[in-house]
Design an enzyme around this catalytic site. Structure first.
Site, PDB file in Angstrom:
ATOM      1  CE1 TYR A   1      -3.535  -2.645   0.267  1.00 62.27           C
ATOM      2  CE2 TYR A   1      -3.883  -2.063   2.486  1.00 62.27           C
ATOM      3  CZ  TYR A   1      -4.194  -2.776   1.371  1.00 62.27           C
ATOM      4  OH  TYR A   1      -5.182  -3.828   1.542  1.00 62.27           O
TER       5      TYR A   1
ATOM      6  N   GLY B   1     -17.568   2.311  -3.414  1.00 61.72           N
ATOM      7  CA  GLY B   1     -18.533   3.694  -2.908  1.00 61.72           C
ATOM      8  C   GLY B   1     -19.871   3.537  -3.609  1.00 61.72           C
TER       9      GLY B   1
END
Ligand SMILES: NC(=O)c1ccc[n+]([C@@H]2O[C@H](COP(=O)([O-])OP(=O)(O)OC[C@H]3O[C@@H](n4cnc5c(N)ncnc54)[C@H](OP(=O)(O)O)[C@@H]3O)[C@@H](O)[C@H]2O)c1
Length: 323
Positions: A61, A212
């Site tokens: 990440y 989302g």
């Protein structure tokens, strides 16, 4: 173990918060800029203050940025946090180009993660995907060796099949399965979730908002520079169809006096006491809303509305989680 605010990961495994904090979006992902670090660290601190101790990161990440950030945040608070780390994914210029789970690579990766995090032991260490060129016995066996060395406490796996899960668990007891799961992504209900439940493995469910989609905040078409345009779920007619489904979620949320995101998180939580919703939050303002989702329950009628509206395959198109 029945405890609404805690979840046990695996047989006799660690007891951690039922809501997990995903730290991935505190670093650059899909070409995004890095969010404000001070706010990200403040978010981790407030999560710990609230008893949300399960922090999820990965060595890839932000190419190590996430581990450095989490390391800064838990400095002086090591005992308050449970650190879950994924590894093995290889990136070039921000794009995934493969996996490397050779034992020599794993033994190398762990040291970099420990240094970046500033800790002696990673609580849950897991390959981010399987690597078909390396036998499962070697992958899990190598992590088991790291447990003997004191560098790792428990073993997890991520995005694998039911057969792979059984195989991994036969080599060494697996504590947690990290897997994408939401109203929009229910294919794992037929084999993988029952396997995890049968084996007593905790399920760390991410992407509860389906990139989302289930927040109710999206309008078609998405902005041209939105990374989700690459995924068929967010393109053309698919997005229009999918947002009609989300309208049902939005209406239910409004009727219950909560938000669509809270419904999406609560639905995941309600699928079993062995399942932890793992939610990305990179600002403190998300914490009250998402924490409150853990108290939401559904009537049988509401649950029926959700499971029929979001029946398997009701949402059209995929994301990077092609099932
Ligand atoms: N094992 C794997 O393959 C894998 C893959 C992906 C992710 N993960 C892990 O799972 C975690 C969660 O996954 P995810 O980020 O894909 O999914 P997610 O939790 O559904 O988050 C997606 C987006 O939802 C936003 N959000 C959070 N709360 C919200 C709210 N109340 N209202 C509106 N929007 C809200 C977040 O925005 P803000 O950041 O702006 O708050 C985030 O950008 C990651 O952080 C990572 O640790 C694992």
């Amino acid at each position: 173990m029945k405890n609404s605010t805690k979840i046990q990961l695996g047989h006799n495994g660690p007891l951690v918060s039922r809501l997990g904090l995903g730290c991935m979006r505190m670093s650059s992902v899909w070409g995004s800029s890095t969010p404000d670090e001070t706010e990200s660290i403040a978010t981790i601190h407030e999560a710990l203050d609230r008893g949300i101790n399960f922090l999820n990161t990965g060595d890839f990440y932000g190419a190590g940025h996430s581990e450095l950030l989490v390391g800064k945040a838990i400095k002086g608070r090591r005992d308050d946090a449970f650190i879950s780390v994924k590894f093995g994914a290889i990136f070039h210029n921000g794009h995934p180009i493969g996996m490397d789970l050779r034992p020599v690579a794993i033994k190398n990766f762990i040291n970099y993660s420990l240094t970046r995090l500033g800790i002696d032991t990673i609580d849950l260490y897991q390959p981010s995907r399987m690597d078909n060129s390396v036998p499962v016995e070697d992958i899990i066996g190598t992590i088991a060796d790291l447990i003997k060395e004191g560098k790792v406490r428990t073993i997890g796996v991520s995005e694998i099949t039911a057969d792979q899960l059984r195989k991994a668990n036969s080599v060494y007891p697996i504590s947690a399965l990290e897997i994408g799961y939401s109203l929009a992504e229910r294919q794992i209900e037929s084999e993988l979730l029952p396997a995890a439940r049968e084996l007593g493995i905790g399920v760390v469910a991410f992407a509860n908002t389906a990139e989302g989609l289930l927040t109710g905040d999206l309008k078609a078409p998405l902005a041209e520079n939105d990374y989700r345009n690459h995924f068929s779920r967010f393109q053309g007619e698919n997005l229009i169809h999918n947002l009609e489904k989300v309208d049902v979620l939005t209406q239910l949320a409004s009727d219950k006096g909560c938000t669509p995101t809270q419904i999406a998180i609560a639905w995941v939580k309600e699928q079993g006491d062995y399942i932890m919703p793992l939610v990305s939050m990179s600002r403190r303002s998300r914490l009250p809303e998402n924490s409150a989702a853990m108290n939401i329950v559904f009537t049988p009628e509401e649950m029926n509305t959700l499971t029929t509206t979001f029946a398997i395959s009701a949402i059209r198109g995929g994301t990077y989680l092609q099932r």
